[in-house]
Every structure is written in C-alpha cells, then in structure tokens.
Enzyme design. Sequence first.
Site, PDB file in Angstrom:
ATOM      1  N   VAL A 199      -9.229   0.612  -2.996  1.00  0.00           N
ATOM      2  CA  VAL A 199     -10.215  -0.348  -3.488  1.00  0.00           C
ATOM      3  C   VAL A 199     -11.277  -0.595  -2.420  1.00  0.00           C
ATOM      4  O   VAL A 199     -10.962  -0.691  -1.227  1.00  0.00           O
ATOM      5  CB  VAL A 199      -9.529  -1.676  -3.861  1.00  0.00           C
TER       6      VAL A 199
ATOM      7  N   LYS B 257       3.070  -2.522   6.325  1.00  0.00           N
ATOM      8  CA  LYS B 257       3.312  -2.430   4.885  1.00  0.00           C
ATOM      9  C   LYS B 257       4.693  -1.833   4.593  1.00  0.00           C
ATOM     10  O   LYS B 257       5.318  -2.184   3.582  1.00  0.00           O
ATOM     11  CB  LYS B 257       2.214  -1.598   4.221  1.00  0.00           C
TER      12      LYS B 257
ATOM     13  N   TYR C 235      -1.123  -0.972  10.471  1.00  0.00           N
ATOM     14  CA  TYR C 235      -1.197  -1.221   9.024  1.00  0.00           C
ATOM     15  C   TYR C 235      -0.048  -0.565   8.269  1.00  0.00           C
ATOM     16  O   TYR C 235       0.656  -1.208   7.484  1.00  0.00           O
ATOM     17  CB  TYR C 235      -2.545  -0.737   8.479  1.00  0.00           C
TER      18      TYR C 235
ATOM     19  N   SER D 297       0.851  -1.193   0.000  1.00  0.00           N
ATOM     20  CA  SER D 297       0.000   0.000   0.000  1.00  0.00           C
ATOM     21  C   SER D 297       0.879   1.232   0.000  1.00  0.00           C
ATOM     22  O   SER D 297       1.984   1.215   0.581  1.00  0.00           O
ATOM     23  CB  SER D 297      -0.897   0.018   1.243  1.00  0.00           C
TER      24      SER D 297
END
Length: 254
Positions: free
Chosen positions: A205, A176, A172, A143
Amino acid sequence: MTVSGSRIALVTGANKGIGRAIAHRLGELGLCVYLGARDEGRGREAEHEMRAEGLDVRFICLDVTDESCVSLAAKRIEDEAGHLDALVNNAGVGAPAAPPSRTPVAEVRRTYETNVFGVISVTNAMLPLLRRSRSARIVNVSSVLGSITHAASQDDPTGVFPKGVFPTLLDYNTSKAALNAITVTYANELREERILVNAASPGFVATDINGHQGHLTPEQGARIPVWLATLGDDGPTAAFLGEDGSPTGQQLSW
C-alpha cells in the site's frame, strides 16, 4: 459523551494511511470507532472530517509506546462505552532501509517498541473490555515480510517481489515475525473465550512507511483488516491473511 447501542472499535495509528482507511470503513459499517493517534492535531482533523460525513468516529490520544497513555485510553473507552468489540493494532513504524549488518541496534529497538511491545501493551489493556463483548475480534496489521517461511524460500506469494528476491529489513521484518507469533499466542489463549485473533497483511500500500511507492490504495489495504474485525462467529482464528482481491484474502504462511 457516552456510547449506547453500538458496536465499538479501536484502531491504533488511525490518523493517516491504512489505519485511517480502516477507521473510516468501520464507521461506514455503523461502528463507533475510537481513532487512536499520537498527534492530537492530525487525530482531531481526521475525526472532524469523518464526523462531517456522519460517521461516529472519536479521536483518542494513544501513543502505544507509553503505558500510562494506553491505560488512560482504556479507561476512557470503559467510561464511555463499557466494552470493546474490535481492536485493530495498526500502528507501525520502520527504520530506513539498510542491510542487517549495518542496521543499528537502536533502530531495531525503536521499531520493536511500536510494532511488538506496543501491541502487547494495548492488547493487554483492552482485553478486559473485549471480554465484555459477545463477539470480540483482535486484528494485528502485519506484513508478508514477517513470514519466516516465505523469507527462507525467498518467495513472495503476493507477487510484489520476483522469486528469489525478498527484502532483508532487519528491524521491520523481524518485528512483524514477532507480531505474527504474538497473534498465534493470543489466539490460542483466547480460543475458549471465542475471541478471534488474526493477522492481516494489507499488501503493498502507498503509505509514508514506503515513501508512497506501493501500488494499492489505503482503502484497498484496509479491506482484509476490516473483514477480520467484523468476522462472524464462524470466522477463523490464528489466521494470517493477505490482500489478493478475493473476498476472504490469501492464506499466507507464518
């Protein structure tokens, strides 16, 4: 059920969302796709629906946080196919949004088990099979939030967030960022073996992880990961590419 005469792919976390779209598109391109999923019911359902379309998609039980499960998955692929041409490490999780100072360590640890350690576990288990391919590819679904460069400047090049705004998701984002470092590390080890290793940022998304707030479809988010999974021998390695609608994606900073 053995496999012959096909390119073989494994997609983790593939029973829904971006992973399912990646598996579906690879199947459309003629690959035999192992659809990795923890939930057997959902995995079998996705397999059934894709096979009804004539795609060679096979559910494989795969919990990336369970090393014994990962080993069994590798053994099955070895027994049925003998090699692996593309590994897409897509499985990922995230904790509920909270400021870093109020994010429990347990939540960070849980996210890392899937997003970081799970990727290492699966990659190491599948590498012997990938080494038997003439053109192996590894794709890590990352990401832009994992970019330390873009986070430090609070500048999202994908345009989802205005300049000066960059989410501060401790578990998160940092998982990543670690995944990005893992990508480069494996790419450097495997360069001489011509195994191409890259990271893809699918874009914003609409998936379960963001409460389906994203403006891109899973099929749009699958485009760059699929392209990287099917690169020719002249393709990049150690690249971080994002979805911007262009044929080869947007170069992102690590």
